[in-house]
Every structure is written in structure tokens, then in C-alpha cells.
Scaffold this motif. Structure first.
Motif, short mmCIF file in Angstrom:
data_model
loop_
_atom_site.label_atom_id
_atom_site.label_comp_id
_atom_site.label_asym_id
_atom_site.label_seq_id
_atom_site.Cartn_x
_atom_site.Cartn_y
_atom_site.Cartn_z
N GLU A 36 2.40 1.44 -2.90
CA GLU A 36 1.16 1.97 -4.42
C GLU A 36 1.48 3.54 -4.43
OE1 GLU A 36 -3.44 1.57 -5.19
OE2 GLU A 36 -1.98 -0.09 -4.29
N ASP A 37 0.24 3.91 -3.09
CA ASP A 37 1.31 5.63 -3.03
C ASP A 37 2.31 6.63 -3.11
OD1 ASP A 37 -2.07 5.14 -1.85
OD2 ASP A 37 -0.45 5.51 0.49
N LYS A 86 1.02 -0.75 0.15
CA LYS A 86 -0.23 0.43 0.28
C LYS A 86 1.20 0.96 0.22
CE LYS A 86 -4.32 2.04 0.37
NZ LYS A 86 -3.10 4.15 0.19
#
Length: 703
Positions: free
Chosen positions: A343-344, A340
Motif C-alpha cells: 500500500e505504501d 502495508k
């Protein structure tokens, strides 16, 4: 005056000399003085304002009014052609290209290039920018950072223009110059060489804000050629009106990581640059370009392995060309990052933007630049609700009023150059609390002038504590100063006149966290129009007669109109005609009843110095000084007065309550200073002098 010393003359001790001298000048109407903003503006913290409020005193570059010119073109059905920055090689500059290529330049409007051009499409982004043939990465790196901070962007890029409504081939952009926001009007003809943009070109073919903004900045600077090489620090200030500090990454401060964190948290503009002035634009095998400026677009600590990793995101104004080492796009380090988070953060595109570790950042880059309205990047450590105040001084450094080439000597500079006082009331020994910025101003018709080597001394009790010099437009440094009264002494190593802007930022620790008005990164409210005189020369010319001199009547009008603006500081009344005659006599070196520009410059410097001291020593903000405050003020000014002399001064210049307002304070201090120096000049280091009756009468009857 007969300056010979006669043996029969009466001996005068310095005490008697000063006692006699201070009784001459008359200040019948008591009053106080507020600093004109041409010399000082005190802004306690920053008031939250909208973009247009901060631009209420906007200056028009070349006196061109955008709205008027556009309306005129629309009424005549014409597209605007800017005669002040024409589609000509003069606007390019004679040395940017070989002569044969200069004459191949073609100028085209966006409407000739695209069927449906836009100024902005889907918002403003750094990815809209791709550097062209001109070496202005320093400006584009600052512009890339500007796109991330909307509170500044709105000041630079007005919304009242475009290609869809009221298009007339005219646009305008705003830049901050030496204390003022300046509106620069351009036409939209852009330079092309062999069918390619000479200047910056947009990534999206029909979006033109980067090219037009760059043209406006080139006009402000005098030509496109003057954008070919420059300082990232200058561009950051020009786009924000803020204060910038540069940090050496080869000798970084121990709290660099904290500074970066505070800068990111407080929405600062950030950039960095690599070394290699002789190898500019050479791309290394690791993807880093030598002699090049970049934008810092983010800094974050992320979980990595069994700890944390500090990584920095950087953007190349070329719009391509990225770091190939650890934490670059596709590097194995990202495999160890939680999906996560990866991805950010990770944008795996050849768009010029990349991540690298803080360690690699310090290895590959030479300088870090951080800019904001106030030095919020120094708000780190255990601090809550810290605010900054700023004193602004605009004045003219003149060799006639200072020490010329000897200014590089601390003793010479401190003794004769203008001094600006500030007081540090308290401090946190763990963090920096003062930032001083000195900027030299180039004449509007000499934007490409070479910088002088300028700098400043910081003194306390006439002792030099710090000295900073640099061959740059803006000399800025940060300090940790203990409580006390200090003076800043601007100076140059060259015997040349220059106008300067001095800003002294001080950290405040008394902000109330429960207040409904938190500090804002917005630009401050500008000062009223009547306070916008930019130097003592401008003030002098406004009041001087045709013979370019000021008499006592003109001096009275000047002092009352320029200095007496504030209700609190005007409690004691106004400058009387008699007091102005006395002030003039003290400064009248030619003994002709008038002040020349040079003589007025000396007076202006003294007035602003005593204004600073008066405001500083008026601790209860009453508009008056009591006896103890007067004593402290005299000491701050570097003068001496024993108890007997102090008593006489209060009797001569004070009111029934033994208080002295500013008008009387000015008269008193000018008299004390002038007569002290007169005695010292006559005495030649001795404690006594001999004067003739003629000398004595000449002194006391006129001065």
C-alpha cells in the motif's frame, strides 16, 4: 640577444647558474597571497545556507533585471515582450521542424488559454510534467528529479511571481552555469502547433510552471531546437550546481547497490537512460523506450518471500508508458509483499512511474546518473559524519600556453599544460575519496557549440597515474587515492582555446559527530563579489592600458588587489614595485617592459600553481614556509635544489627567522623555474653550457 656560443666563454655548471640566478630578483616587502576565487576557492565542507544566500552573486542573463522590467510593465499597463527571445521562429530554431510547420507556429499566453491560470497548483510534482514534441526528455528527467529535492528546487523556481498578483506577462527562473547562478527572464508566450503545445505541457490544464521553466532553459541554451537531444548529466548540473557521476550499467561498479542506497539516503538527484541513439523514442514490447531518459524516484529493499528484494522506482517524462515486466503495476510479484508495504509503495496508475528489480534495471538501462552538491553517493560503508571539501579552478586553456594536439600524449600534456595540485592526507582503502570534474565552457552566444574532446591526467611525481577523456561538456570521474600529493592536468585533443571549470572534491574523515553543525546538502555560500573574476583574461583586461599590455606599476596593482585578500596570508606584506619589475622581466618574452595577454597567461598559470603549492605546504597555516616546507614545495613543483642552493634561497628571500612568505616565495620560485628552463634550453640536454659575456650580462641584467 646573441645566441651564438663562443669557445672562449666561461663554463658554468647548473649549480653555479642557479646560485647566480636566484640573487637577482628583489622582494623587499614580504607578503603572502590568497588564491583569487577566479582560480581557486577552498570550501572545507559545506556551510548551511538558505537558497537566497547561495544566490547572493546572481548573474542576470542578457543583463535583464526581472524586478525592474516587471515594475516598468506594471507602470505602463503593458504585458512584457522579450526582444532577446522573441515569439519568432528564431527562438524555435531553423531545423526543429519543416519550414512549412515552423511558419504555422502560434504563440499564446496562459491568460489566453485559461480563464484562471496558475504558476503552481498544490505544490510542484514530477506528475505535473508531460513531455511535448521536443525531444528534451534529458532535461525533463532531471527536472522530475529536482521536484523531489526541495533544497535545490527553491534555487531554480523563485517564489516572487505568478498570475494572481503583479502579473505583467514576465517570469524568471535560475540555472547554474560554470560556477555562477544565472537569472533568466522570459515572457509567457508559449509556442503551439496545430492547437497543441510544441513544448512540455502540464497535466493540469491551468498550471504552467513546467512550460515556462522549459522556455527559460531554451532561452539559456539559445533555442528550443537546442533542447532537442542532450545529456541528462548536463541538466542535472545546470539545475543544482552540483557534481554528477555517471555509471555504466553494462559494466557496473561492484558496489552499485551501496551507491544507490547512499544516493537515496543523502537526497541526491538520480536519473537513467537507455541505449539506442539511432532508434530514439522506440517503445519496446516490455514498455521501455529506447534512446530515452528517465528519472529515478526511489530505491528500497523490501521483504520478499524468505529474503529481501532490491527494487527501483522509475518515472517516464512522457507522463505515461511504463515497464510491463516483474514488479510493474499489477504484476504478481506484489501479491507476495506484505499488504502495508504494498500500500505504501504501489501507485497503480498510468502516470509513467513504475517499479522494477535491480537486476532488470541493469538489463534494461545503460547509464545511471547521480548528482548532489558534493559526492555524497560515495558515502557508503562504515562511515560516520563524512564531509567533502572542494577546490574550484576557473581558467583558460590556450594552445599558445600548452602543447596543442600533442596534449593527448601524457608526456606532452604533463610537461607544459596547467597543473593543479592537491594533497590526500589519509584515506579509507574501502571507499572512494576523490572526485574530479572538468567542465568546458561555451561562450554565451554559442550555447549550441559542439563539445571539444576534453579530459585530464592525474599525476604524482610527474608520472601519469590516470587519464580520462570524453566528448562531453562535463568529464567527471571518481577515484580511490592513497595519501600523497597529486596534480590534475586539464587538456584537450584539439588545438583550440577553451575556458574550463575544474573542481576537485576530497573526502574528509575528521568530522566530529558531536558538532552542532552537521553537513548539509544545501548549496555553498558564494564567494565575495570582488573575487568573482572568471579567468586570467578578465583580470588582464581590467588592468591593461589602451595598448593592451601591463607594465610593472599595473602588475603591482593587479597582484596586490587580486591576490592579497586574506589577513592570515598577508602577514608578510605586499608586492613591492621592485619585485614586480623583476617578475615582469622574467615573463617579458619581447623585452619591451610590458606583458602581453599571452605572457600574462603564462605568469597567471605559474602564480596559481605556486599558490596551490604554498597553501598545501604551509602545514601549520602560519602564512610562511620554513626550510623543510620550502624544500618540499620545490620538489612538488618538479624543480631541484641541493642543500647549498636551498640555504642561499632562504638567505635571499627569507626573514630573520628563516621563513618565507608567499610574496617572496613567488619571486623565488619564478626565478628558479625560469632560470632552470633557460639553462635546459641552452644546454640541450648537457650538464654544462658555454655563454658569451654579452649573453651572460643580458640574462642577469634584465631577467
Amino acid at each position: 640577444m646573441d645566441t651564438s656560443i663562443q669557445p672562449s666563454a666561461e663554463k658554468l655548471t647548473i649549480s653555479k647558474w642557479c646560485h647566480a640566478a636566484i640573487t637577482e630578483i628583489s622582494c623587499q616587502e614580504r607578503g603572502t597571497m590568497l588564491a583569487p576565487s577566479s582560480t581557486l576557492t577552498l570550501e572545507q565542507g559545506w556551510q548551511k545556507t538558505g537558497a537566497m544566500e547561495s544566490l547572493q552573486n546572481l548573474k542576470k542573463f542578457n543583463n535583464q533585471d526581472f524586478s525592474h522590467l516587471r515594475a516598468l510593465c506594471l507602470s505602463q499597463g503593458l504585458l512584457f515582450e522579450d526582444d532577446t527571445f522573441p515569439a519568432h521562429v528564431n527562438s524555435i530554431g531553423p531545423n526543429l521542424l519543416p519550414k512549412d510547420k515552423l511558419h504555422q507556429i502560434q504563440w499564446k499566453r496562459p491568460t489566453e488559454l485559461q480563464r484562471n491560470p496558475y504558476l503552481i497548483m498544490d505544490g510542484v510534482s514530477r506528475f505535473d510534467i508531460m513531455q511535448g514534441e521536443i525531444g528534451d526528455c534529458w532535461m525533463l528527467a532531471a527536472l522530475g528529479s529536482l521536484t523531489l529535492q526541495k533544497q535545490f528546487l527553491e534555487n531554480v523556481l523563485p517564489k516572487d511571481q505568478g498570475f494572481q498578483d503583479n502579473y505583467a506577462g514576465i517570469f524568471h527562473f535560475r540555472f547554474w552555469q560554470y560556477g555562477d547562478w544565472v537569472d533568466v527572464v522570459i515572457d509567457d508566450r508559449l509556442p503551439f502547433l496545430n492547437g497543441r503545445y510544441l513544448s512540455v505541457h502540464p497535466r493540469t490544464s491551468n498550471e504552467f510552471w513546467p512550460s515556462l521553466l522549459e522556455k527559460a532553459y531554451a532561452k539559456l541554451r539559445g533555442s528550443y531546437q537546442n533542447l532537442h537531444g542532450g545529456y541528462l548529466s548536463d541538466a542535472l548540473v545546470d539545475l543544482t550546481g552540483g557534481v554528477q557521476v555517471q555509471f555504466s550499467l553494462k559494466d557496473p561498479p561492484p558496489d552499485l547497490e551501496e551507491i544507490l542506497k547512499a544516493a537515496a539516503k543523502s537526497q541526491c538527484l538520480m536519473g537513467c537512460s537507455t541505449s539506442g541513439q539511432l532508434r530514439r523514442n522506440i517503445e519496446l514490447k516490455n514498455g521501455i523506450v529506447q534512446g530515452h531518459a528517465y528519472t529515478i524516484t526511489g530505491t528500497v529493499k523490501i521483504p520478499y518471500k524468505n529474503g529481501w528484494k532490491h527494487i527501483i522506482r522509475i518515472w517516464n517524462p512522457w507522463g505515461h508508458g511504463e515497464w510491463k515486466g516483474p514488479w510493474s503495476d499489477g504484476s504478481p510479484q506484489w501479491d507476495r509483499v506484505e499488504p502495508k508495504c504494498r500500500e505504501d509503495l504501489l501507485r497503480n496508475k498510468d502516470d509513467g512511474e513504475f517499479w522494477m528489480s535491480c537486476e532488470n534495471f541493469q538489463e534494461q538501462f545503460s547509464w545511471l546518473y547521480i548528482c548532489n552538491s558534493t559526492p555524497t553517493f560515495l558515502n557508503f560503508g562504515d562511515q560516520h559524519g563524512t564531509t567533502w571539501s572542494v577546490d574550484r579552478h576557473i581558467s583558460l586553456w590556450s594552445p599558445a600556453l600548452a602543447t596543442g594536439r600533442n596534449n593527448y600524449s601524457p608526456a606532452g600534456a604533463v610537461s607544459t599544460n596547467p597543473q593543479y595540485f592537491f594533497k590526500v592526507p589519509d584515506y579509507d582503502p574501502k571507499t572512494y575519496n576523490v572526485v574530479i570534474s572538468l567542465m568546458q565552457k561555451h561562450a554565451e552566444d554559442m550555447q549550441d557549440a559542439k563539445n571539444l574532446k576534453i579530459g585530464f591526467f592525474i599525476t604524482m611525481d610527474s608520472k601519469v597515474l590516470k587519464q580520462i577523456f570524453s566528448l562531453t561538456r562535463d568529464v567527471t570521474s571518481y577515484f580511490l587515492l592513497s595519501p600523497g600529493t597529486y596534480a590534475v592536468v586539464p587538456t584537450t585533443t584539439e588545438d583550440q582555446e577553451f575556458e574550463f571549470l575544474l573542481r576537485i572534491f576530497m573526502k574528509n574523515h575528521d568530522y566530529n559527530e558531536t558538532s552542532n553543525v552537521p553537513p548539509s546538502p544545501e548549496l555553498p555560500m558564494d564567494v565575495p563579489r570582488q573575487n568573482q573574476d572568471r579567468s586570467y583574461k578578465a583580470v588582464f583586461l581590467r588592468y591593461a592600458g589602451q595598448d593592451s599590455a601591463i607594465d610593472a606599476s599595473q602588475l603591482q596593482q593587479l597582484l596586490n588587489e587580486v591576490f592579497l585578500q586574506d589577513e592570515m596570508t598577508s602577514l608578510g606584506g605586499r608586492f613591492s614595485f621592485d619585485s614586480c619589475r623583476g617578475i615582469l622581466a622574467l615573463m617579458d618574452l619581447n623585452s619591451n617592459g610590458q606583458l602581453t595577454l599571452q605572457e600574462f597567461g603564462i605568469l597567471w598559470r605559474s602564480l596559481t600553481k605556486y599558490m596551490d603549492i604554498f597553501i598545501m605546504e604551509d602545514r601549520n597555516h602560519s602564512g610562511f614556509l620554513d626550510v623543510s616546507e620550502l624544500k618540499s614545495a620545490i620538489q612538488t613543483a618538479g624543480l631541484a635544489a641541493d642543500e647549498q642552493l636551498l640555504r642561499l634561497m632562504v638567505l635571499r628571500y627569507g626573514d630573520a627567522a628563516r621563513r618565507i612568505g608567499f610574496t617572496d616565495f613567488v619571486c623565488c620560485m619564478l626565478r628558479l623555474e625560469t632560470m632552470t628552463y633557460a639553462f635546459q634550453n641552452l644546454a640541450g640536454g648537457r650538464s654544462q653550457i658555454l655563454v658569451t659575456a654579452k649573453e651572460w650580462l643580458t640574462l642577469v641584467m634584465y631577467t
